[in-house]
Design a protein around this motif. Sequence first.
Motif, PDB file in Angstrom:
ATOM      1  N   UNK A 188      17.992 -19.885 -68.124  1.00 56.68           N
ATOM      2  CA  UNK A 188      17.063 -20.998 -68.283  1.00 56.68           C
ATOM      3  C   UNK A 188      15.709 -20.460 -68.735  1.00 56.68           C
ATOM      4  N   UNK A 189      15.186 -21.000 -69.823  1.00 63.54           N
ATOM      5  CA  UNK A 189      13.893 -20.533 -70.335  1.00 63.54           C
ATOM      6  C   UNK A 189      12.762 -21.180 -69.555  1.00 63.54           C
ATOM      7  N   UNK A 190      11.817 -20.356 -69.122  1.00 65.80           N
ATOM      8  CA  UNK A 190      10.657 -20.826 -68.363  1.00 65.80           C
ATOM      9  C   UNK A 190       9.419 -20.674 -69.252  1.00 65.80           C
ATOM     10  N   UNK A 191       8.779 -21.757 -69.644  1.00 67.56           N
ATOM     11  CA  UNK A 191       7.571 -21.640 -70.482  1.00 67.56           C
ATOM     12  C   UNK A 191       6.407 -21.065 -69.687  1.00 67.56           C
ATOM     13  N   UNK A 192       5.552 -20.324 -70.357  1.00 67.36           N
ATOM     14  CA  UNK A 192       4.390 -19.733 -69.701  1.00 67.36           C
ATOM     15  C   UNK A 192       3.449 -20.823 -69.205  1.00 67.36           C
ATOM     16  N   UNK A 193       2.901 -20.632 -68.009  1.00 69.68           N
ATOM     17  CA  UNK A 193       1.961 -21.579 -67.439  1.00 69.68           C
ATOM     18  C   UNK A 193       2.609 -22.808 -66.820  1.00 69.68           C
ATOM     19  N   UNK A 194       3.877 -22.722 -66.490  1.00 64.58           N
ATOM     20  CA  UNK A 194       4.551 -23.860 -65.876  1.00 64.58           C
ATOM     21  C   UNK A 194       3.931 -24.164 -64.517  1.00 64.58           C
ATOM     22  N   UNK A 195       3.895 -25.440 -64.160  1.00 63.86           N
ATOM     23  CA  UNK A 195       3.227 -25.870 -62.940  1.00 63.86           C
ATOM     24  C   UNK A 195       4.237 -26.159 -61.830  1.00 63.86           C
ATOM     25  N   UNK A 196       3.727 -26.087 -60.606  1.00 62.03           N
ATOM     26  CA  UNK A 196       4.543 -26.423 -59.441  1.00 62.03           C
ATOM     27  C   UNK A 196       4.962 -27.901 -59.516  1.00 62.03           C
ATOM     28  N   UNK A 197       6.265 -28.153 -59.369  1.00 63.42           N
ATOM     29  CA  UNK A 197       6.764 -29.524 -59.438  1.00 63.42           C
ATOM     30  C   UNK A 197       7.308 -29.922 -60.792  1.00 63.42           C
ATOM     31  N   UNK A 198       7.063 -29.092 -61.826  1.00 61.21           N
ATOM     32  CA  UNK A 198       7.651 -29.391 -63.136  1.00 61.21           C
ATOM     33  C   UNK A 198       9.177 -29.280 -63.053  1.00 61.21           C
ATOM     34  N   UNK A 199       9.866 -29.933 -63.976  1.00 62.48           N
ATOM     35  CA  UNK A 199      11.332 -29.981 -63.958  1.00 62.48           C
ATOM     36  C   UNK A 199      11.873 -29.363 -65.244  1.00 62.48           C
ATOM     37  N   UNK A 200      12.813 -28.450 -65.076  1.00 59.40           N
ATOM     38  CA  UNK A 200      13.529 -27.846 -66.200  1.00 59.40           C
ATOM     39  C   UNK A 200      14.958 -28.372 -66.205  1.00 59.40           C
ATOM     40  N   UNK A 201      15.565 -28.423 -67.373  1.00 58.14           N
ATOM     41  CA  UNK A 201      16.898 -29.016 -67.510  1.00 58.14           C
ATOM     42  C   UNK A 201      17.873 -28.021 -68.125  1.00 58.14           C
ATOM     43  N   UNK A 202      19.008 -27.830 -67.462  1.00 60.15           N
ATOM     44  CA  UNK A 202      20.130 -27.085 -68.028  1.00 60.15           C
ATOM     45  C   UNK A 202      21.131 -28.128 -68.533  1.00 60.15           C
TER      46      UNK A 202
ATOM     47  N   UNK B 197       5.598 -17.795 -63.150  1.00 58.36           N
ATOM     48  CA  UNK B 197       5.036 -19.070 -63.589  1.00 58.36           C
ATOM     49  C   UNK B 197       3.934 -18.865 -64.624  1.00 58.36           C
ATOM     50  N   UNK B 198       3.126 -17.814 -64.458  1.00 62.04           N
ATOM     51  CA  UNK B 198       2.028 -17.557 -65.389  1.00 62.04           C
ATOM     52  C   UNK B 198       2.529 -17.013 -66.721  1.00 62.04           C
ATOM     53  N   UNK B 199       3.456 -16.055 -66.667  1.00 61.56           N
ATOM     54  CA  UNK B 199       3.883 -15.351 -67.875  1.00 61.56           C
ATOM     55  C   UNK B 199       5.077 -16.006 -68.559  1.00 61.56           C
ATOM     56  N   UNK B 200       5.872 -16.770 -67.803  1.00 63.23           N
ATOM     57  CA  UNK B 200       7.076 -17.365 -68.377  1.00 63.23           C
ATOM     58  C   UNK B 200       8.180 -16.338 -68.549  1.00 63.23           C
ATOM     59  N   UNK B 201       9.213 -16.722 -69.284  1.00 63.96           N
ATOM     60  CA  UNK B 201      10.357 -15.837 -69.505  1.00 63.96           C
ATOM     61  C   UNK B 201      11.654 -16.609 -69.342  1.00 63.96           C
ATOM     62  N   UNK B 202      12.678 -15.943 -68.879  1.00 61.38           N
ATOM     63  CA  UNK B 202      13.974 -16.586 -68.647  1.00 61.38           C
ATOM     64  C   UNK B 202      14.514 -16.136 -67.292  1.00 61.38           C
ATOM     65  N   UNK B 203      15.195 -17.032 -66.605  1.00 62.44           N
ATOM     66  CA  UNK B 203      15.783 -16.736 -65.296  1.00 62.44           C
ATOM     67  C   UNK B 203      17.230 -17.212 -65.299  1.00 62.44           C
ATOM     68  N   UNK B 204      18.054 -16.563 -64.503  1.00 62.87           N
ATOM     69  CA  UNK B 204      19.442 -16.972 -64.334  1.00 62.87           C
ATOM     70  C   UNK B 204      19.529 -17.965 -63.184  1.00 62.87           C
ATOM     71  N   UNK B 205      20.151 -19.108 -63.430  1.00 60.42           N
ATOM     72  CA  UNK B 205      20.291 -20.141 -62.412  1.00 60.42           C
ATOM     73  C   UNK B 205      21.776 -20.385 -62.156  1.00 60.42           C
ATOM     74  N   UNK B 206      22.078 -20.802 -60.942  1.00 60.92           N
ATOM     75  CA  UNK B 206      23.457 -21.044 -60.531  1.00 60.92           C
ATOM     76  C   UNK B 206      23.804 -22.505 -60.757  1.00 60.92           C
ATOM     77  N   UNK B 207      24.886 -22.754 -61.492  1.00 55.24           N
ATOM     78  CA  UNK B 207      25.390 -24.101 -61.723  1.00 55.24           C
ATOM     79  C   UNK B 207      26.867 -24.133 -61.345  1.00 55.24           C
ATOM     80  N   UNK B 208      27.447 -25.333 -61.343  1.00 48.83           N
ATOM     81  CA  UNK B 208      28.873 -25.443 -61.030  1.00 48.83           C
ATOM     82  C   UNK B 208      29.735 -24.884 -62.161  1.00 48.83           C
ATOM     83  N   UNK B 209      29.144 -24.639 -63.297  1.00 47.56           N
ATOM     84  CA  UNK B 209      29.859 -24.060 -64.435  1.00 47.56           C
ATOM     85  C   UNK B 209      29.522 -22.595 -64.629  1.00 47.56           C
ATOM     86  N   UNK B 210      28.954 -21.968 -63.573  1.00 52.22           N
ATOM     87  CA  UNK B 210      28.632 -20.549 -63.633  1.00 52.22           C
ATOM     88  C   UNK B 210      27.145 -20.326 -63.841  1.00 52.22           C
ATOM     89  N   UNK B 211      26.773 -19.076 -64.051  1.00 54.18           N
ATOM     90  CA  UNK B 211      25.373 -18.738 -64.260  1.00 54.18           C
ATOM     91  C   UNK B 211      24.923 -19.177 -65.648  1.00 54.18           C
TER      92      UNK B 211
END
Length: 215
Positions: free
Chosen positions: A135-149, A118-132
């Motif tokens: 997802x880019x994670x911005x640095x300093x993201x807060x708890x409860x924020x929403x990311x969109x694939x 959450x502090x440094x950011x980066x990218x993570x692999x997320x599971x969707x119905x269309x495969x992995x």
Amino acid sequence: MCHGRGQVTMKKWAGSDQPRMSVVETCPVCAGSGKSDVQQCVRCGGEGRLQVRRYVRIRVPAGVVDGQVLRVKGQGHMGKFGGVPGDLLVKLQVYSLDGMTRKGDDLHSKLALSLYEALLGGSVDVKTIRGLRSLRVPAGIQHGDVLCARDAGVPRPGINGVEYGHHYFEVDVRIPNSQGASAAEIQLLQQLAGLLGGIQEGQQRQQGPTMQQQV
């Protein structure tokens, strides 16, 4: 066929296989007498059909919802006395995937991130119905924020062909347990706390004179 009545009700079918009208006609077996020398079938009772169980393979279109009913033409009960068969109606029961909830054509999930991610950011692999998906994670993201694939949700027919909903991920920042943290991790966190504390004190000193002028 007429069960002793001497008459039978017949349906006259149009060329489109749709019933046009029902008419009463003289029974062709007993010629209207209600009696016949023809022995009735003991299995079907003279109806010309039997109740059996069989398996039908159907096509389920993408994007169906729970409770939706599909009509399979010509796979229902056979009509009496060789009549046209009816249709098979199939009510669908859609099960939810573990960790995913559906709202319309969009999907929603939780995304667990460590404090460092959450502090440094980066990218993570997320599971969707269309495969992995990455997802880019911005640095300093807060708890409860929403990311969109984007376009990783439920497919649906669209104007330009098949369109897709989105998959939303609500960030769940996991704070490390102090009892399970190593000495090196604790030391780094203390250094980070001291650094952040120094930055905040510097910002307060810079804002102090300005605040006094505003009073």
